[in-house]
Design a protein around this motif. Sequence first.
Motif, PDB file in Angstrom:
ATOM      1  N   TYR A  90     -13.520  29.798  54.612  1.00 32.32           N
ATOM      2  CA  TYR A  90     -14.397  30.927  54.310  1.00 32.32           C
ATOM      3  C   TYR A  90     -15.211  30.632  53.046  1.00 32.32           C
ATOM      4  O   TYR A  90     -16.431  30.801  53.032  1.00 32.32           O
ATOM      5  N   ARG A  91     -14.532  30.150  52.002  1.00 33.12           N
ATOM      6  CA  ARG A  91     -15.239  29.806  50.749  1.00 33.12           C
ATOM      7  C   ARG A  91     -16.237  28.676  50.990  1.00 33.12           C
ATOM      8  O   ARG A  91     -17.333  28.676  50.414  1.00 33.12           O
ATOM      9  N   LYS A  92     -15.890  27.726  51.844  1.00 36.61           N
ATOM     10  CA  LYS A  92     -16.797  26.626  52.181  1.00 36.61           C
ATOM     11  C   LYS A  92     -18.060  27.165  52.860  1.00 36.61           C
ATOM     12  O   LYS A  92     -19.174  26.750  52.523  1.00 36.61           O
ATOM     13  N   ALA A  93     -17.899  28.104  53.800  1.00 41.14           N
ATOM     14  CA  ALA A  93     -19.058  28.710  54.468  1.00 41.14           C
ATOM     15  C   ALA A  93     -19.948  29.420  53.451  1.00 41.14           C
ATOM     16  O   ALA A  93     -21.168  29.237  53.453  1.00 41.14           O
ATOM     17  N   LEU A  94     -19.335  30.212  52.575  1.00 40.49           N
ATOM     18  CA  LEU A  94     -20.106  30.920  51.543  1.00 40.49           C
ATOM     19  C   LEU A  94     -20.859  29.945  50.650  1.00 40.49           C
ATOM     20  O   LEU A  94     -22.026  30.176  50.306  1.00 40.49           O
ATOM     21  N   ALA A  95     -20.200  28.845  50.269  1.00 37.73           N
ATOM     22  CA  ALA A  95     -20.821  27.851  49.394  1.00 37.73           C
ATOM     23  C   ALA A  95     -22.030  27.187  50.059  1.00 37.73           C
ATOM     24  O   ALA A  95     -22.939  26.721  49.370  1.00 37.73           O
ATOM     25  N   GLN A  96     -22.051  27.175  51.391  1.00 39.79           N
ATOM     26  CA  GLN A  96     -23.178  26.591  52.129  1.00 39.79           C
ATOM     27  C   GLN A  96     -24.266  27.630  52.435  1.00 39.79           C
ATOM     28  O   GLN A  96     -25.210  27.348  53.158  1.00 39.79           O
ATOM     29  N   GLY A  97     -24.096  28.836  51.895  1.00 35.87           N
ATOM     30  CA  GLY A  97     -25.090  29.886  52.110  1.00 35.87           C
ATOM     31  C   GLY A  97     -24.926  30.592  53.446  1.00 35.87           C
ATOM     32  O   GLY A  97     -25.823  31.311  53.886  1.00 35.87           O
ATOM     33  N   ILE A  98     -23.787  30.416  54.105  1.00 40.05           N
ATOM     34  CA  ILE A  98     -23.512  31.065  55.385  1.00 40.05           C
ATOM     35  C   ILE A  98     -22.740  32.344  55.100  1.00 40.05           C
ATOM     36  O   ILE A  98     -21.747  32.327  54.386  1.00 40.05           O
ATOM     37  N   GLU A  99     -23.196  33.449  55.649  1.00 43.64           N
ATOM     38  CA  GLU A  99     -22.602  34.752  55.372  1.00 43.64           C
ATOM     39  C   GLU A  99     -21.726  35.196  56.542  1.00 43.64           C
ATOM     40  O   GLU A  99     -22.228  35.650  57.568  1.00 43.64           O
ATOM     41  N   PRO A 100     -20.395  35.071  56.428  1.00 41.64           N
ATOM     42  CA  PRO A 100     -19.497  35.553  57.480  1.00 41.64           C
ATOM     43  C   PRO A 100     -19.616  37.061  57.669  1.00 41.64           C
ATOM     44  O   PRO A 100     -20.093  37.782  56.790  1.00 41.64           O
ATOM     45  N   GLN A 101     -19.146  37.544  58.822  1.00 43.60           N
ATOM     46  CA  GLN A 101     -19.215  38.971  59.136  1.00 43.60           C
ATOM     47  C   GLN A 101     -18.248  39.783  58.286  1.00 43.60           C
ATOM     48  O   GLN A 101     -18.493  40.970  58.035  1.00 43.60           O
ATOM     49  N   PHE A 102     -17.132  39.166  57.863  1.00 43.52           N
ATOM     50  CA  PHE A 102     -16.158  39.841  57.022  1.00 43.52           C
ATOM     51  C   PHE A 102     -15.268  38.791  56.374  1.00 43.52           C
ATOM     52  O   PHE A 102     -15.225  37.645  56.820  1.00 43.52           O
ATOM     53  N   ALA A 103     -14.568  39.193  55.332  1.00 44.77           N
ATOM     54  CA  ALA A 103     -13.640  38.295  54.638  1.00 44.77           C
ATOM     55  C   ALA A 103     -12.407  38.049  55.513  1.00 44.77           C
ATOM     56  O   ALA A 103     -12.098  38.852  56.391  1.00 44.77           O
ATOM     57  N   PRO A 104     -11.684  36.960  55.278  1.00 42.54           N
ATOM     58  CA  PRO A 104     -10.479  36.682  56.063  1.00 42.54           C
ATOM     59  C   PRO A 104      -9.499  37.853  56.042  1.00 42.54           C
ATOM     60  O   PRO A 104      -9.344  38.533  55.023  1.00 42.54           O
ATOM     61  N   ARG A 105      -8.886  38.071  57.209  1.00 45.64           N
ATOM     62  CA  ARG A 105      -7.905  39.147  57.349  1.00 45.64           C
ATOM     63  C   ARG A 105      -6.795  38.711  58.287  1.00 45.64           C
ATOM     64  O   ARG A 105      -6.984  37.806  59.098  1.00 45.64           O
ATOM     65  N   ASP A 106      -5.661  39.383  58.178  1.00 42.84           N
ATOM     66  CA  ASP A 106      -4.525  39.132  59.065  1.00 42.84           C
ATOM     67  C   ASP A 106      -4.635  40.067  60.267  1.00 42.84           C
ATOM     68  O   ASP A 106      -4.891  41.258  60.114  1.00 42.84           O
ATOM     69  N   ALA A 107      -4.425  39.499  61.457  1.00 40.18           N
ATOM     70  CA  ALA A 107      -4.531  40.267  62.696  1.00 40.18           C
ATOM     71  C   ALA A 107      -3.149  40.598  63.250  1.00 40.18           C
ATOM     72  O   ALA A 107      -2.190  39.870  63.007  1.00 40.18           O
ATOM     73  N   PRO A 108      -3.045  41.686  64.040  1.00 39.30           N
ATOM     74  CA  PRO A 108      -1.757  42.049  64.634  1.00 39.30           C
ATOM     75  C   PRO A 108      -1.258  41.006  65.641  1.00 39.30           C
ATOM     76  O   PRO A 108      -0.082  40.994  65.978  1.00 39.30           O
TER      77      PRO A 108
END
Length: 130
Positions: A90-108
């Motif tokens: 996630y941090r790598k994507a942000l550093a490349q200027g790529i904007e994820p839809q949301f921050a990492p989360r834990d799923a059920p």
Amino acid sequence: MSGDQQPDEREARIESLSAITLATRDMDRAVRFYEALGFRMLYGGVNEAFTSFALGSSGSSYLNLTSETHSPIQFWGRVIIYVSDVDAFYRKALAQGIEPQFAPRDAPWNERYFHLTDPDGHELSFARPL
């Protein structure tokens, strides 16, 4: 990277394709279809918005179904890619200027994940089992 260089062990790496997620307008019909073909359901069901089936004998790949009620279906599906470290990727994507839809989360369903959209509108999910 040249042939004699070693990858940085701290760098987040892509490890494998985990799953493909397909949109359906009728979860009941879709679940019954895949069950009739012998797919083994792991999560969800005919009355759920998300269902996951095991693929293969090792059970390490999945076919997922997600309910999409819009007409026509605007969502084609999602590719799920396992990475070595979800938060680092996630941090790598942000550093490349790529904007994820949301921050990492834990799923059920016992994965840590985040989504981003490629330039053509395809949704990619980067995940790791918990």
